[in-house]
Scaffold this motif. Structure first.
Motif, mmCIF file in Angstrom:
data_model
loop_
_atom_site.group_PDB
_atom_site.id
_atom_site.type_symbol
_atom_site.label_atom_id
_atom_site.label_comp_id
_atom_site.label_asym_id
_atom_site.label_seq_id
_atom_site.Cartn_x
_atom_site.Cartn_y
_atom_site.Cartn_z
ATOM 1 N N THR A 64 -6.809 15.951 -5.051
ATOM 2 C CA THR A 64 -6.120 17.131 -4.511
ATOM 3 C C THR A 64 -4.713 17.338 -5.063
ATOM 4 O O THR A 64 -4.241 18.464 -5.126
ATOM 5 C CB THR A 64 -6.064 17.091 -2.967
ATOM 6 N N TYR A 65 -4.013 16.269 -5.421
ATOM 7 C CA TYR A 65 -2.668 16.404 -6.002
ATOM 8 C C TYR A 65 -2.265 15.064 -6.589
ATOM 9 O O TYR A 65 -2.945 14.049 -6.368
ATOM 10 C CB TYR A 65 -1.643 16.826 -4.930
ATOM 11 N N GLY A 66 -1.142 15.050 -7.304
ATOM 12 C CA GLY A 66 -0.627 13.782 -7.813
ATOM 13 C C GLY A 66 -0.046 13.918 -9.206
ATOM 14 O O GLY A 66 -0.024 15.010 -9.781
ATOM 15 N N GLY B 74 -3.097 2.197 -4.137
ATOM 16 C CA GLY B 74 -2.514 3.530 -4.160
ATOM 17 C C GLY B 74 -3.514 4.577 -4.598
ATOM 18 O O GLY B 74 -4.673 4.271 -4.882
ATOM 19 N N ASP B 75 -3.036 5.822 -4.637
ATOM 20 C CA ASP B 75 -3.886 6.925 -5.105
ATOM 21 C C ASP B 75 -3.272 7.586 -6.321
ATOM 22 O O ASP B 75 -3.751 8.626 -6.773
ATOM 23 C CB ASP B 75 -4.073 7.973 -3.996
ATOM 24 N N ASP B 76 -2.173 6.997 -6.843
ATOM 25 C CA ASP B 76 -1.424 7.634 -7.933
ATOM 26 C C ASP B 76 -0.917 6.538 -8.856
ATOM 27 O O ASP B 76 -0.498 5.468 -8.390
ATOM 28 C CB ASP B 76 -0.237 8.412 -7.340
ATOM 29 N N GLY C 57 1.785 6.173 -10.151
ATOM 30 C CA GLY C 57 3.133 5.773 -9.758
ATOM 31 C C GLY C 57 3.163 4.681 -8.694
ATOM 32 O O GLY C 57 4.198 4.058 -8.470
ATOM 33 N N ASP C 58 2.026 4.440 -8.040
ATOM 34 C CA ASP C 58 1.968 3.357 -7.061
ATOM 35 C C ASP C 58 1.825 1.997 -7.742
ATOM 36 O O ASP C 58 1.822 0.962 -7.073
ATOM 37 C CB ASP C 58 0.787 3.577 -6.098
ATOM 38 N N PHE C 59 1.718 2.007 -9.074
ATOM 39 C CA PHE C 59 1.464 0.770 -9.814
ATOM 40 C C PHE C 59 2.496 0.524 -10.923
ATOM 41 O O PHE C 59 2.952 -0.594 -11.089
ATOM 42 C CB PHE C 59 0.057 0.825 -10.431
ATOM 43 N N VAL D 274 0.859 -1.186 0.000
ATOM 44 C CA VAL D 274 0.000 0.000 0.000
ATOM 45 C C VAL D 274 0.896 1.237 0.000
ATOM 46 O O VAL D 274 1.979 1.242 0.572
ATOM 47 C CB VAL D 274 -0.963 0.037 1.215
ATOM 48 N N ASP D 275 0.428 2.272 -0.679
ATOM 49 C CA ASP D 275 1.049 3.585 -0.583
ATOM 50 C C ASP D 275 0.625 4.178 0.770
ATOM 51 O O ASP D 275 -0.275 3.651 1.432
ATOM 52 C CB ASP D 275 0.563 4.431 -1.767
ATOM 53 N N VAL D 276 1.269 5.259 1.198
ATOM 54 C CA VAL D 276 0.896 5.861 2.488
ATOM 55 C C VAL D 276 -0.039 7.069 2.285
ATOM 56 O O VAL D 276 -1.213 7.017 2.642
ATOM 57 C CB VAL D 276 2.149 6.264 3.303
ATOM 58 N N ASP D 277 0.486 8.149 1.686
ATOM 59 C CA ASP D 277 -0.278 9.399 1.676
ATOM 60 C C ASP D 277 -1.492 9.344 0.754
ATOM 61 O O ASP D 277 -1.381 9.050 -0.435
ATOM 62 C CB ASP D 277 0.646 10.563 1.300
ATOM 63 N N GLU D 278 -2.628 9.621 1.325
ATOM 64 C CA GLU D 278 -3.921 9.625 0.641
ATOM 65 C C GLU D 278 -4.307 8.226 0.153
ATOM 66 O O GLU D 278 -5.215 8.085 -0.664
ATOM 67 C CB GLU D 278 -3.950 10.657 -0.504
ATOM 68 N N THR D 279 -3.603 7.201 0.682
ATOM 69 C CA THR D 279 -4.026 5.812 0.457
ATOM 70 C C THR D 279 -4.414 5.192 1.798
ATOM 71 O O THR D 279 -5.534 4.710 1.951
ATOM 72 C CB THR D 279 -2.914 5.000 -0.226
ATOM 73 N N VAL D 280 -3.478 5.226 2.773
ATOM 74 C CA VAL D 280 -3.853 4.762 4.116
ATOM 75 C C VAL D 280 -3.888 5.911 5.127
ATOM 76 O O VAL D 280 -4.597 5.837 6.117
ATOM 77 C CB VAL D 280 -2.949 3.607 4.622
HETATM 78 MG MG LIG Z 1 -0.214 8.676 -2.157
#
Ligand SMILES: [Mg+2]
Length: 283
Positions: free
Chosen positions: A253-255, A214-216, A218-220, A93-99
């Motif tokens: 919000t960002y990414g 993830g939320d981006d 790049g997490d994949f 899992v990604d951290v920011d805006e994922t968990v």
């Molecule tokens: Mg993130």
């Protein structure tokens, strides 16, 4: 007396008008300032629609986890090489805006009419006040209960690893017994870039990676940069994996999606407007 009050009001009112019309065209007053992130952050913080989106994504992930555990050939990582069927299972899992939900930091930027900066970000992380994204805690605990190691792969910098671990632990996220499951940017020299491929490859050497969340982009994938069309093509070969091996949490919000539009633009607002689509018959 009444007349005096009235004229006084008129004097002050016209003084106010004169002051306003002769004022230089600088930033508007704080109370009326607009911020490019206001609407998106409000949605994440107040809309049931966001909460439900995150919860349903994590519930889908829980369902897929059982299917992934039952299928020894199943992997979610492009970086997984060779026969992984005998390796212990893991999810990334990604951290920011994922968990972790950092919308409070974004809200502070809006309040202060500011932009992201590493000093304000680092102090926010040190506070350890991020809350859990809806559904994330339940999913992570369920995975750990099933013997699946949860790895947190984040582009937070190495100096933020410990406060990140503290924040996650304080919320009750499983943090791997004796294994470093928080892999941040720059923690090793070969992890100095934001691309998460080398960290996924590192995990894949010892674990079968069942799922990426993830939320981006790049997490994949290896590289999430480029134009919106280029970004589409980066995940085209794995398009079947969305909702099965790859689970995306919405983040307006960002990414990298936004950098694809405003990255390097002299006028970010104009760049955003130019990226809008109209479906006009004459175009
Ligand atoms: Mg993130």
């Amino acid at each position: 007396m009444k007349r005096f009050v009235l004229s006084a009001v008129l004097v002050f009112a016209s003084a106010g008008c004169a002051a306003r019309s002769s004022a230089p065209a600088t930033a508007p007053a704080a109370t009326t300032a607009t911020h490019e992130n206001l609407h998106a952050v409000l949605w994440m913080q107040t809309a049931l629609e966001f909460e439900a989106s995150a919860i349903q994504a994590y519930r889908l992930a829980q369902l897929q986890l059982d299917a992934a555990l039952a299928d020894p050939g199943w992997t979610a990582a492009i970086e997984q090489q060779g026969d992984a069927s005998k390796l212990p299972p893991a999810v990334i899992v990604d951290v920011d805006e994922t968990v972790l939900d950092n919308s409070y930091y974004q809200a502070r930027l809006i309040r202060d009419n500011g932009v992201f900066a590493s000093d304000t970000w680092d102090s926010w992380v040190a506070e350890g006040r991020a809350t859990a994204v809806p559904g994330a805690l339940e999913f992570s605990r369920e995975a750990a209960k099933k013997g699946v190691t949860v790895f947190y792969v984040s582009n937070r910098t190495a100096n933020l690893e410990e406060p990140t671990r503290r924040n996650l632990a304080g919320l009750g996220f499983p943090l791997g017994d004796g294994v470093d499951t928080v892999l941040v940017r720059g923690e090793r020299p070969e992890w100095s870039a934001s691309g998460k491929g080398p960290r996924r490859a590192f995990i894949a050497r010892n674990y079968r990676i069942l799922m990426l969340i993830g939320d981006d982009l790049g997490d994949f994938v290896v590289d999430a940069a480029g134009t919106p069309a280029e970004r589409q093509s980066r995940a085209a070969a794995q398009s079947d994996w969305w909702g099965r091996r790859w689970i995306m949490i919405p983040n307006p919000t960002y990414g990298s999606w936004e950098r694809a539009i405003v990255g390097g633009a002299k006028d970010p607002v104009a760049a955003r407007r130019a990226a809008l689509k109209y479906q006009s018959p004459d175009r």
